[in-house]
Design a protein around this motif. Structure first.
Motif, short mmCIF file in Angstrom:
data_model
loop_
_atom_site.label_atom_id
_atom_site.label_comp_id
_atom_site.label_asym_id
_atom_site.label_seq_id
_atom_site.Cartn_x
_atom_site.Cartn_y
_atom_site.Cartn_z
N ASP A 105 4.05 6.75 -5.54
CA ASP A 105 3.40 7.73 -4.67
C ASP A 105 1.88 7.66 -4.82
O ASP A 105 1.15 7.99 -3.89
CB ASP A 105 3.93 9.14 -4.91
N TYR A 106 1.40 7.18 -5.97
CA TYR A 106 -0.03 6.91 -6.11
C TYR A 106 -0.47 5.85 -5.10
O TYR A 106 -1.46 6.01 -4.39
CB TYR A 106 -0.35 6.45 -7.53
N GLY A 107 0.30 4.75 -5.02
CA GLY A 107 -0.02 3.70 -4.05
C GLY A 107 0.07 4.22 -2.63
O GLY A 107 -0.74 3.85 -1.77
N ALA A 108 1.05 5.08 -2.37
CA ALA A 108 1.19 5.64 -1.03
C ALA A 108 -0.04 6.46 -0.64
O ALA A 108 -0.51 6.40 0.51
CB ALA A 108 2.45 6.51 -0.95
N ARG A 109 -0.58 7.22 -1.60
CA ARG A 109 -1.79 8.00 -1.32
C ARG A 109 -2.97 7.08 -0.97
O ARG A 109 -3.80 7.40 -0.12
CB ARG A 109 -2.17 8.84 -2.53
N ALA A 110 -3.04 5.95 -1.66
CA ALA A 110 -4.17 5.03 -1.45
C ALA A 110 -4.06 4.25 -0.15
O ALA A 110 -5.07 3.90 0.46
CB ALA A 110 -4.28 4.07 -2.64
N ALA A 150 4.59 -5.64 -2.43
CA ALA A 150 4.59 -4.50 -3.33
C ALA A 150 3.16 -4.23 -3.77
O ALA A 150 2.30 -5.12 -3.76
CB ALA A 150 5.48 -4.76 -4.54
N PHE A 151 2.92 -2.99 -4.18
CA PHE A 151 1.58 -2.55 -4.54
C PHE A 151 1.63 -1.82 -5.86
O PHE A 151 2.48 -0.95 -6.08
CB PHE A 151 1.03 -1.61 -3.45
N GLY A 152 0.71 -2.17 -6.77
CA GLY A 152 0.69 -1.50 -8.05
C GLY A 152 -0.08 -2.28 -9.08
O GLY A 152 -0.90 -3.16 -8.76
N VAL A 153 0.20 -1.98 -10.34
CA VAL A 153 -0.42 -2.66 -11.48
C VAL A 153 0.63 -3.58 -12.07
O VAL A 153 1.67 -3.12 -12.54
CB VAL A 153 -0.91 -1.65 -12.53
N PHE A 154 0.37 -4.88 -12.02
CA PHE A 154 1.36 -5.87 -12.44
C PHE A 154 0.80 -6.74 -13.56
O PHE A 154 -0.42 -6.81 -13.75
CB PHE A 154 1.76 -6.75 -11.24
N LEU A 244 -5.27 17.28 -16.72
CA LEU A 244 -4.60 16.10 -16.17
C LEU A 244 -5.64 14.99 -16.08
O LEU A 244 -6.69 15.16 -15.45
CB LEU A 244 -4.02 16.39 -14.79
N THR A 245 -5.35 13.86 -16.70
CA THR A 245 -6.20 12.68 -16.64
C THR A 245 -5.43 11.59 -15.91
O THR A 245 -4.32 11.24 -16.30
CB THR A 245 -6.58 12.19 -18.05
N ALA A 246 -6.01 11.09 -14.84
CA ALA A 246 -5.27 10.14 -14.01
C ALA A 246 -6.24 9.30 -13.19
O ALA A 246 -7.46 9.52 -13.20
CB ALA A 246 -4.30 10.88 -13.09
N ALA A 247 -5.68 8.33 -12.48
CA ALA A 247 -6.49 7.45 -11.63
C ALA A 247 -7.12 8.26 -10.50
O ALA A 247 -6.53 9.19 -9.95
CB ALA A 247 -5.61 6.35 -11.06
#
Length: 304
Positions: A105-110, A150-154, A244-247
């Motif tokens: 859902d982080y990727g979806a927001r971006a 796909a989208f993310g950290v790989f 909350l600490t996040a990207a």
């Protein structure tokens, strides 16, 4: 010459896909054909070359010696033929197609707030199916052909068949209820560690970038609330002493919330690359190429 009369270009293309993929279903996906059609073609090719070409060993298919000899000249021949044929233009306005994407859902927001309106304007016949999964499952789905990209950290070391593009470099930020912060609007390390924290992760024990930074500093935090999704994470911070600490992209929908204060973490957390991955078998697909370039352009225009 008699052998050439028994084989056409389609069979050679199918042979190349089979030898590259070593898998009937993935070859069918690569060719946009049904699995039975590719299996039937493989049977014909075995008769023509008088060789099994692919044999089952250790739960998978491997090339025979004859197939290994065929692959280099076949690749060269098809490449030369391909250079003679101009790639058909892709018309997004007329395309009727479904693309399968995987992201958190982080990727979806971006990605989706910019991509969805653009598709409605430029490619109204293109539909998206978005699924969520762990990094490992997304990578496996790309490799198996179950999703387009796909989208993310790989991991930095990916299989040679997997292509990757860095869409942006992401940094971390903190958010807390504004009323609970000093006038400076932020916290020092001691104050930050004394507060209860919210963690958003598929698994609460996930070794994420924040925990790695804390480990390097020789400290730990108390995670008072662990969540598997972002939907409510920022909202639960309001009217509590949570941090909350996040990207940074995680907070896009909440930047104007007057209850919340955003501030820089009091210790260094490594930024990370947010990547798009796809399989090399997709690179001959003009529609896939168009969508990839469209997403790259959107993220570049949006900035970090």
């Amino acid at each position: 010459m008699n052998t050439l009369r028994r084989i056409d270009l389609n069979l050679l293309v199918t042979l190349h896909a089979l030898l590259m993929e070593k898998h009937v279903s993935r070859a069918a996906l690569r060719l946009h054909k049904s699995q039975p059609a590719v299996s039937h073609a493989l049977a014909s090719l075995r008769r023509i070359f008088d060789d099994p070409l692919l044999v089952r060993r250790a739960g998978g298919l491997e090339l025979t010696s004859r197939a290994s000899e065929l692959l280099p000249p076949l690749t060269e021949a098809l490449d030369r033929l391909g250079a003679l044929i101009e790639q058909p233009a892709f018309d997004p306005a007329a395309a009727q197609r479904v693309f399968k994407l995987a992201m958190s859902d982080y990727g979806a927001r971006a990605i989706l707030p910019g991509l969805a309106p653009l598709l409605r304007r430029q490619a109204p016949g293109i539909d998206l199916q978005v699924r969520q999964g762990s990094r490992a499952s997304m990578l496996a789905d790309v490799d198996e052909g179950d999703i387009d990209m796909a989208f993310g950290v790989f991991p930095q070391e990916l299989p040679t068949e997997i292509r990757t593009h860095t869409l942006f470099i992401e940094h971390f930020t903190c958010v807390a209820d504004k009323k609970t912060l000093p006038e400076s609007g932020d916290l020092d390390k001691t104050q930050w560690l004394a507060r209860p924290h919210v963690l958003v992760a598929m698994q609460s024990t996930e070794n994420n970038e924040i925990e790695k930074a804390l480990s390097r500093a020789g400290v730990s935090r108390r995670v008072a609330l662990a969540l598997p999704h972002w939907g409510v994470a920022t909202q639960v911070v309001a009217d509590t002493d949570f941090i909350l600490t996040a990207a940074r992209h995680s907070f896009d929908l909440f930047l104007d919330d007057p209850r919340l204060q955003f501030f820089t973490p009091p210790f260094p957390i490594d930024p990370f690359e947010f990547n798009m991955i796809w399989h090399s078998r997709r690179e001959s697909d003009p529609g896939h190429n168009w969508l990839r370039q469209t997403i790259i352009g959107l993220l570049q225009d949006a900035g970090p």
